[in-house]
Scaffold this motif. Structure first.
Motif, PDB file in Angstrom:
ATOM      1  N   TYR A  60      -9.638   3.942  -6.518  1.00  0.00           N
ATOM      2  CA  TYR A  60      -8.666   3.518  -5.512  1.00  0.00           C
ATOM      3  C   TYR A  60      -7.365   4.317  -5.628  1.00  0.00           C
ATOM      4  CZ  TYR A  60      -4.967   0.928  -3.300  1.00  0.00           C
ATOM      5  OH  TYR A  60      -3.864   0.617  -2.544  1.00  0.00           O
ATOM      6  N   THR A  61      -6.867   4.471  -6.835  1.00  0.00           N
ATOM      7  CA  THR A  61      -5.589   5.159  -7.047  1.00  0.00           C
ATOM      8  C   THR A  61      -5.691   6.630  -6.645  1.00  0.00           C
ATOM      9  OG1 THR A  61      -5.107   3.599  -8.821  1.00  0.00           O
ATOM     10  CG2 THR A  61      -3.745   5.574  -8.725  1.00  0.00           C
ATOM     11  N   MET A  62      -6.813   7.274  -6.973  1.00  0.00           N
ATOM     12  CA  MET A  62      -7.003   8.666  -6.548  1.00  0.00           C
ATOM     13  C   MET A  62      -7.114   8.764  -5.028  1.00  0.00           C
ATOM     14  SD  MET A  62      -9.566  10.360  -9.364  1.00  0.00           S
ATOM     15  CE  MET A  62      -9.366  12.026  -8.723  1.00  0.00           C
ATOM     16  N   GLN A  63      -7.795   7.790  -4.395  1.00  0.00           N
ATOM     17  CA  GLN A  63      -7.919   7.796  -2.931  1.00  0.00           C
ATOM     18  C   GLN A  63      -6.552   7.648  -2.276  1.00  0.00           C
ATOM     19  OE1 GLN A  63     -11.018   7.998  -0.847  1.00  0.00           O
ATOM     20  NE2 GLN A  63      -9.238   8.694   0.274  1.00  0.00           N
ATOM     21  N   LEU A  64      -5.728   6.755  -2.801  1.00  0.00           N
ATOM     22  CA  LEU A  64      -4.387   6.590  -2.249  1.00  0.00           C
ATOM     23  C   LEU A  64      -3.568   7.860  -2.428  1.00  0.00           C
ATOM     24  CD1 LEU A  64      -2.136   5.007  -0.942  1.00  0.00           C
ATOM     25  CD2 LEU A  64      -1.668   3.945  -3.173  1.00  0.00           C
ATOM     26  N   SER A  65      -3.672   8.494  -3.579  1.00  0.00           N
ATOM     27  CA  SER A  65      -2.965   9.752  -3.807  1.00  0.00           C
ATOM     28  C   SER A  65      -3.386  10.808  -2.780  1.00  0.00           C
ATOM     29  CB  SER A  65      -3.236  10.252  -5.226  1.00  0.00           C
ATOM     30  OG  SER A  65      -2.611  11.494  -5.433  1.00  0.00           O
ATOM     31  N   ALA A  66      -4.664  10.856  -2.472  1.00  0.00           N
ATOM     32  CA  ALA A  66      -5.158  11.820  -1.472  1.00  0.00           C
ATOM     33  C   ALA A  66      -4.570  11.526  -0.094  1.00  0.00           C
ATOM     34  CB  ALA A  66      -6.683  11.790  -1.416  1.00  0.00           C
ATOM     35  N   LEU A  67      -4.533  10.257   0.294  1.00  0.00           N
ATOM     36  CA  LEU A  67      -3.968   9.888   1.596  1.00  0.00           C
ATOM     37  C   LEU A  67      -2.479  10.200   1.666  1.00  0.00           C
ATOM     38  CD1 LEU A  67      -5.754   6.471   2.262  1.00  0.00           C
ATOM     39  CD2 LEU A  67      -6.262   8.693   3.311  1.00  0.00           C
ATOM     40  N   SER A  69      -0.927  12.516  -0.074  1.00  0.00           N
ATOM     41  CA  SER A  69      -0.811  13.980  -0.056  1.00  0.00           C
ATOM     42  C   SER A  69      -1.058  14.543   1.338  1.00  0.00           C
ATOM     43  CB  SER A  69      -1.795  14.601  -1.049  1.00  0.00           C
ATOM     44  OG  SER A  69      -1.478  14.200  -2.365  1.00  0.00           O
ATOM     45  N   GLU A  70      -2.038  13.963   2.054  1.00  0.00           N
ATOM     46  CA  GLU A  70      -2.326  14.400   3.430  1.00  0.00           C
ATOM     47  C   GLU A  70      -1.113  14.224   4.339  1.00  0.00           C
ATOM     48  OE1 GLU A  70      -5.734  12.207   4.789  1.00  0.00           O
ATOM     49  OE2 GLU A  70      -7.084  13.244   3.397  1.00  0.00           O
ATOM     50  N   LYS A  71      -0.276  13.250   4.026  1.00  0.00           N
ATOM     51  CA  LYS A  71       0.936  12.975   4.811  1.00  0.00           C
ATOM     52  C   LYS A  71       2.163  13.666   4.215  1.00  0.00           C
ATOM     53  CE  LYS A  71      -0.900   9.956   7.715  1.00  0.00           C
ATOM     54  NZ  LYS A  71      -0.828  10.029   9.160  1.00  0.00           N
ATOM     55  N   ASN A  72       1.934  14.565   3.255  1.00  0.00           N
ATOM     56  CA  ASN A  72       2.994  15.336   2.597  1.00  0.00           C
ATOM     57  C   ASN A  72       3.938  14.496   1.735  1.00  0.00           C
ATOM     58  OD1 ASN A  72       2.181  17.925   3.530  1.00  0.00           O
ATOM     59  ND2 ASN A  72       2.964  17.343   5.551  1.00  0.00           N
ATOM     60  N   THR A 101       5.660   4.335  -6.758  1.00  0.00           N
ATOM     61  CA  THR A 101       6.943   4.990  -6.515  1.00  0.00           C
ATOM     62  C   THR A 101       6.627   6.263  -5.745  1.00  0.00           C
ATOM     63  OG1 THR A 101       7.791   4.137  -8.609  1.00  0.00           O
ATOM     64  CG2 THR A 101       9.025   5.951  -7.591  1.00  0.00           C
ATOM     65  N   VAL A 102       7.034   6.266  -4.467  1.00  0.00           N
ATOM     66  CA  VAL A 102       6.753   7.403  -3.584  1.00  0.00           C
ATOM     67  C   VAL A 102       8.036   7.715  -2.817  1.00  0.00           C
ATOM     68  CG1 VAL A 102       5.257   8.323  -1.775  1.00  0.00           C
ATOM     69  CG2 VAL A 102       4.365   6.580  -3.348  1.00  0.00           C
ATOM     70  N   GLU A 108       6.408   0.200   5.248  1.00  0.00           N
ATOM     71  CA  GLU A 108       5.330  -0.009   6.208  1.00  0.00           C
ATOM     72  C   GLU A 108       4.248   1.060   6.086  1.00  0.00           C
ATOM     73  OE1 GLU A 108       8.779  -2.154   7.060  1.00  0.00           O
ATOM     74  OE2 GLU A 108       8.650   0.029   7.071  1.00  0.00           O
ATOM     75  N   GLU A 109       4.662   2.322   5.999  1.00  0.00           N
ATOM     76  CA  GLU A 109       3.674   3.392   5.877  1.00  0.00           C
ATOM     77  C   GLU A 109       2.960   3.327   4.531  1.00  0.00           C
ATOM     78  OE1 GLU A 109       3.065   8.118   6.872  1.00  0.00           O
ATOM     79  OE2 GLU A 109       5.100   7.426   6.468  1.00  0.00           O
ATOM     80  N   PHE A 110       3.691   2.998   3.481  1.00  0.00           N
ATOM     81  CA  PHE A 110       3.078   2.846   2.159  1.00  0.00           C
ATOM     82  C   PHE A 110       1.993   1.767   2.195  1.00  0.00           C
ATOM     83  CE2 PHE A 110       3.014   0.764  -2.071  1.00  0.00           C
ATOM     84  CZ  PHE A 110       2.572   1.833  -2.834  1.00  0.00           C
ATOM     85  N   LEU A 111       2.305   0.609   2.781  1.00  0.00           N
ATOM     86  CA  LEU A 111       1.331  -0.479   2.857  1.00  0.00           C
ATOM     87  C   LEU A 111       0.140  -0.096   3.725  1.00  0.00           C
ATOM     88  CD1 LEU A 111       3.699  -3.573   3.119  1.00  0.00           C
ATOM     89  CD2 LEU A 111       2.406  -2.781   1.132  1.00  0.00           C
ATOM     90  N   GLU A 112       0.389   0.618   4.806  1.00  0.00           N
ATOM     91  CA  GLU A 112      -0.699   1.068   5.685  1.00  0.00           C
ATOM     92  C   GLU A 112      -1.662   1.985   4.927  1.00  0.00           C
ATOM     93  OE1 GLU A 112      -1.084   4.241   9.297  1.00  0.00           O
ATOM     94  OE2 GLU A 112       0.555   2.783   9.476  1.00  0.00           O
ATOM     95  N   LEU A 113      -1.103   2.955   4.204  1.00  0.00           N
ATOM     96  CA  LEU A 113      -1.948   3.885   3.447  1.00  0.00           C
ATOM     97  C   LEU A 113      -2.630   3.197   2.270  1.00  0.00           C
ATOM     98  CD1 LEU A 113       0.306   7.067   3.548  1.00  0.00           C
ATOM     99  CD2 LEU A 113      -1.785   6.626   4.863  1.00  0.00           C
TER     100      LEU A 113
END
Length: 138
Positions: A60-67, A69-72, A101-102, A108-113
């Protein structure tokens, strides 16, 4: 991308008095002890539910990191805990707890991703149980 990962288990004895060992090809787990006590009571070693929690939180954590990263976005830190609930002979729920921490991302965008990652994570897709998420942006 296609690959195969392998792990193995060995068990000797009865369910209550026996014991087993779990190993992975990477040798991160090598003859790691598991038993009735480590699964259902309080013993030294691991158990299948703990290993599922480790696999799920890691994936899950790697998947979130990928998402992200896709959004820069570059996450400074993502901490995920997976609480695997075993009841009446089945895993009935996995509760994911995320603290992230991003820089520069809105809540809102954090929760969406974070929620999207929960849905598309390969281990989430594999598991036939309720999966919940509690996410906190620091």
């Amino acid at each position: 991308m296609k690959f195969t990962r392998k792990a193995s288990a060995n068990w000797k004895g009865t369910i209550k008095d026996g014991q087993g060992k779990i190993s992975t090809d990477s040798t991160v787990l090598k003859d790691t002890q598991y038993s009735f006590k480590t699964r259902f009571e309080d013993g030294v070693g691991t158990n299948p539910e703990e290993l599922i929690g480790a696999a799920h939180s890691g994936c899950y954590t790697m998947q979130l990191s990928a998402l992200l990263s896709e959004k820069n976005y570059t996450p400074e830190n993502l901490d995920t805990v997976a609480k695997v609930v075993f009841e009446e002979g089945a895993v009935v729920k996995i509760a994911l707890e995320l603290e992230g921490t991003v820089p520069s991302i809105s809540k809102e965008e954090f929760l969406e991703l974070a929620n999207k990652a929960k849905e598309i994570c390969p281990i989430s897709k594999l598991l036939d149980t309720e999966i919940t998420l509690e996410a906190t942006l620091k």
